[in-house]
Motif scaffolding. Structure first.
Motif, PDB file in Angstrom:
ATOM      1  N   PRO A 161     108.419 -17.713  51.879  1.00 38.42           N
ATOM      2  CA  PRO A 161     107.320 -17.185  51.055  1.00 38.42           C
ATOM      3  C   PRO A 161     107.334 -17.746  49.636  1.00 38.42           C
ATOM      4  N   ASP A 162     108.513 -18.203  49.173  1.00 38.54           N
ATOM      5  CA  ASP A 162     108.610 -18.730  47.815  1.00 38.54           C
ATOM      6  C   ASP A 162     108.401 -20.243  47.750  1.00 38.54           C
ATOM      7  N   ALA A 163     107.950 -20.849  48.857  1.00 42.97           N
ATOM      8  CA  ALA A 163     107.719 -22.295  48.864  1.00 42.97           C
ATOM      9  C   ALA A 163     106.656 -22.668  47.834  1.00 42.97           C
ATOM     10  N   ASP A 164     106.888 -23.809  47.166  1.00 43.35           N
ATOM     11  CA  ASP A 164     105.939 -24.311  46.164  1.00 43.35           C
ATOM     12  C   ASP A 164     105.877 -25.823  46.345  1.00 43.35           C
ATOM     13  N   VAL A 165     104.897 -26.279  47.143  1.00 38.62           N
ATOM     14  CA  VAL A 165     104.809 -27.679  47.538  1.00 38.62           C
ATOM     15  C   VAL A 165     103.420 -28.223  47.225  1.00 38.62           C
ATOM     16  N   VAL A 166     103.379 -29.350  46.539  1.00 40.26           N
ATOM     17  CA  VAL A 166     102.140 -30.089  46.351  1.00 40.26           C
ATOM     18  C   VAL A 166     102.262 -31.397  47.120  1.00 40.26           C
ATOM     19  N   LEU A 167     101.335 -31.628  48.039  1.00 38.31           N
ATOM     20  CA  LEU A 167     101.290 -32.877  48.801  1.00 38.31           C
ATOM     21  C   LEU A 167     100.126 -33.728  48.314  1.00 38.31           C
ATOM     22  N   VAL A 168     100.418 -34.963  47.919  1.00 34.67           N
ATOM     23  CA  VAL A 168      99.393 -35.956  47.610  1.00 34.67           C
ATOM     24  C   VAL A 168      99.512 -37.054  48.649  1.00 34.67           C
ATOM     25  N   HIS A 169      98.492 -37.154  49.513  1.00 33.26           N
ATOM     26  CA  HIS A 169      98.551 -38.135  50.599  1.00 33.26           C
ATOM     27  C   HIS A 169      97.417 -39.137  50.474  1.00 33.26           C
ATOM     28  N   SER A 170      97.767 -40.422  50.514  1.00 32.85           N
ATOM     29  CA  SER A 170      96.793 -41.500  50.416  1.00 32.85           C
ATOM     30  C   SER A 170      96.559 -42.120  51.789  1.00 32.85           C
ATOM     31  N   ALA A 171      95.282 -42.258  52.155  1.00 33.81           N
ATOM     32  CA  ALA A 171      94.887 -42.908  53.401  1.00 33.81           C
ATOM     33  C   ALA A 171      93.625 -43.717  53.142  1.00 33.81           C
ATOM     34  N   ARG A 172      93.319 -44.628  54.046  1.00 40.73           N
ATOM     35  CA  ARG A 172      92.121 -45.447  53.852  1.00 40.73           C
ATOM     36  C   ARG A 172      90.851 -44.610  53.963  1.00 40.73           C
ATOM     37  N   THR A 173      90.764 -43.796  55.026  1.00 39.85           N
ATOM     38  CA  THR A 173      89.581 -42.973  55.267  1.00 39.85           C
ATOM     39  C   THR A 173      90.015 -41.625  55.812  1.00 39.85           C
ATOM     40  N   ARG A 174      89.064 -40.708  55.906  1.00 41.32           N
ATOM     41  CA  ARG A 174      89.339 -39.405  56.525  1.00 41.32           C
ATOM     42  C   ARG A 174      89.825 -39.584  57.944  1.00 41.32           C
ATOM     43  N   GLU A 175      89.244 -40.507  58.701  1.00 40.30           N
ATOM     44  CA  GLU A 175      89.632 -40.716  60.094  1.00 40.30           C
ATOM     45  C   GLU A 175      91.056 -41.251  60.222  1.00 40.30           C
ATOM     46  N   ASP A 176      91.546 -41.947  59.186  1.00 40.30           N
ATOM     47  CA  ASP A 176      92.897 -42.500  59.221  1.00 40.30           C
ATOM     48  C   ASP A 176      93.957 -41.517  58.729  1.00 40.30           C
ATOM     49  N   ALA A 177      93.554 -40.392  58.191  1.00 39.42           N
ATOM     50  CA  ALA A 177      94.490 -39.461  57.569  1.00 39.42           C
ATOM     51  C   ALA A 177      95.210 -38.634  58.635  1.00 39.42           C
ATOM     52  N   LEU A 178      96.499 -38.846  58.767  1.00 39.14           N
ATOM     53  CA  LEU A 178      97.295 -38.111  59.744  1.00 39.14           C
ATOM     54  C   LEU A 178      97.306 -36.613  59.426  1.00 39.14           C
ATOM     55  N   PHE A 179      97.244 -35.791  60.465  1.00 40.11           N
ATOM     56  CA  PHE A 179      97.418 -34.332  60.374  1.00 40.11           C
ATOM     57  C   PHE A 179      96.430 -33.679  59.397  1.00 40.11           C
ATOM     58  N   HIS A 180      95.279 -34.297  59.208  1.00 40.53           N
ATOM     59  CA  HIS A 180      94.343 -33.839  58.175  1.00 40.53           C
ATOM     60  C   HIS A 180      93.986 -32.367  58.340  1.00 40.53           C
ATOM     61  N   ASP A 181      93.476 -32.000  59.511  1.00 38.57           N
ATOM     62  CA  ASP A 181      93.006 -30.630  59.713  1.00 38.57           C
ATOM     63  C   ASP A 181      94.156 -29.631  59.667  1.00 38.57           C
ATOM     64  N   GLU A 182      95.291 -29.984  60.272  1.00 39.35           N
ATOM     65  CA  GLU A 182      96.436 -29.066  60.268  1.00 39.35           C
ATOM     66  C   GLU A 182      96.911 -28.799  58.838  1.00 39.35           C
ATOM     67  N   LEU A 183      96.947 -29.837  58.003  1.00 42.62           N
ATOM     68  CA  LEU A 183      97.382 -29.654  56.621  1.00 42.62           C
ATOM     69  C   LEU A 183      96.447 -28.715  55.859  1.00 42.62           C
ATOM     70  N   LEU A 184      95.142 -28.885  56.044  1.00 42.36           N
ATOM     71  CA  LEU A 184      94.199 -28.010  55.356  1.00 42.36           C
ATOM     72  C   LEU A 184      94.315 -26.573  55.858  1.00 42.36           C
TER      73      LEU A 184
END
Length: 365
Positions: A161-184
């Motif tokens: 519950p105390d996790a504090d994580v910021v993820l910045v992920h770079s991809a070419r396009t939305r279609e190339d972005a791994l795990f996009h929906d799961e991350l959101l």
């Protein structure tokens, strides 16, 4: 017990020169005591070019820590090929790898793996793992560099519950972005996770999505990071991605980051760090047992030279860590592309993934 030992002796006599375990392996491939294996249990398409392969490992597998990698072997045209892949599943779960179709082995895994296939395995390795004590984290990833970080996020965020994580992920396009929906979905469910997608191609996200930048994430200055994560200097940072991405991040932290004891940057590379200008003159490489030759430039590894001319070369991590590529040197000298050092004596075992020819070279393969 004496009766069981006697039965095993009788079984061994009846099956010699094979062992009873060899026959059991024909029925249950996970029972093999000679080679650690895993059976594919699920295959999930992540992007048009990337696939997650879930597998159940046999006896001898050590449970992985979030962020670790493992060598995976697969039979291609009757030849067992090995590559190293980050494990993308959460710690405590059956392992999974997420593979992008680049190169012969990765393409075969990403496009042709089916449920029930058998993978050859080595135990998990690597120290790109979560810190021992909870602290604010910044995860900086690009392309398939997200895979070990995804294991960390899946492990940490739902359990702390105390996790504090910021993820910045770079991809070419939305279609190339791994795990996009799961991350959101994870970010919506757990307030301790903030996800920032950065797309490098113009028009890579729907209008108004606030994610399409049409250029690379700038790590030459602090401007982009200040915008995406204003307190980035106060966070323990983890980065994984292409070499130039990691080189830029390393330079940024060395120049503008916080004191290493306060935050610091931990990186995971998929390729060795080669010293510029260490190539030298190269030379003719002779693969004795394969009866093949290749005139290799000084900046081409012996591993790449062998594969270029059709030699089946042993390999694993391809970056000088696992030592799976060791090959006997018959004659000649080689140059370590990480340091520029020229070395080698007859009979030495040479790491072909980080060494190049320094003049004529003969290898016993």
């Amino acid at each position: 017990m004496p009766q069981i030992r006697a039965l095993r002796r009788v079984a061994s006599l009846l099956t010699t020169p094979l062992s009873p375990e060899d026959f059991l392996g024909l029925v249950n491939p996970l029972s093999s005591t000679r080679q650690l294996r895993g059976v594919v249990t699920r295959v999930t398409r992540e992007t048009p070019e990337s696939t997650t392969i879930h597998f159940r490992p046999g006896k001898g597998w050590n449970a992985h820590e979030a962020g670790q990698w493992a060598r995976i072997g697969v039979e291609i045209d009757g030849v067992r090929q090995w590559r190293s892949y980050s494990l993308s599943a959460a710690a405590g779960h059956d392992p999974a790898i997420t593979v992008t179709a680049i190169g012969v082995v990765s393409t075969a895994l990403a496009r042709h793996t089916t449920v029930g296939d058998v993978l050859f395995l080595d135990t998990p390795q690597g120290d790109f793992t979560l810190p021992e004590h909870p602290r604010p984290l910044l995860m900086l990833t690009a392309g398939s560099g997200l895979t070990p970080v995804m294991s960390m996020i899946r492990t940490l965020v739902p359990r702390r519950p105390d996790a504090d994580v910021v993820l910045v992920h770079s991809a070419r396009t939305r279609e190339d972005a791994l795990f996009h929906d799961e991350l959101l979905e994870l970010a919506d469910q757990f307030p301790g996770l903030v996800v920032k997608h950065w797309y490098t191609r113009e028009g890579a996200a729907p209008a108004g999505a606030g994610e399409a930048h049409g250029r690379r994430l700038d790590l030459e200055t602090t401007t982009d990071l200040e915008s995406l994560c204003p307190d980035w200097r106060d966070r323990a940072a983890y980065a994984c991605g292409p070499a130039d991405f990691l080189d830029a991040a390393t330079a940024l932290w060395e120049r503008d980051g916080a004191d290493a004891e306060h935050a610091g940057l931990t990186i995971e590379r998929f390729a060795p760090v080669l010293l510029p200008g260490t190539g030298g003159e190269g030379g003719l490489v002779t693969f004795e047992k394969s009866d093949k030759e290749f005139d290799a430039p000084g900046d081409v590894t012996l591993l790449d030279a062998g594969e270029e001319c059709g030699v089946v070369m042993p390999s694993g991590c391809r970056m000088g860590i696992c030592r799976s590529c060791l090959t006997p040197l018959v004659a000649g000298k080689v140059r370590d592309l990480r340091t520029g050092e020229v070395h080698g004596e007859e009979g030495d075992l040479i790491q072909t993934c980080i060494n190049a020819a320094a003049g004529p070279v003969h290898l016993d393969i």
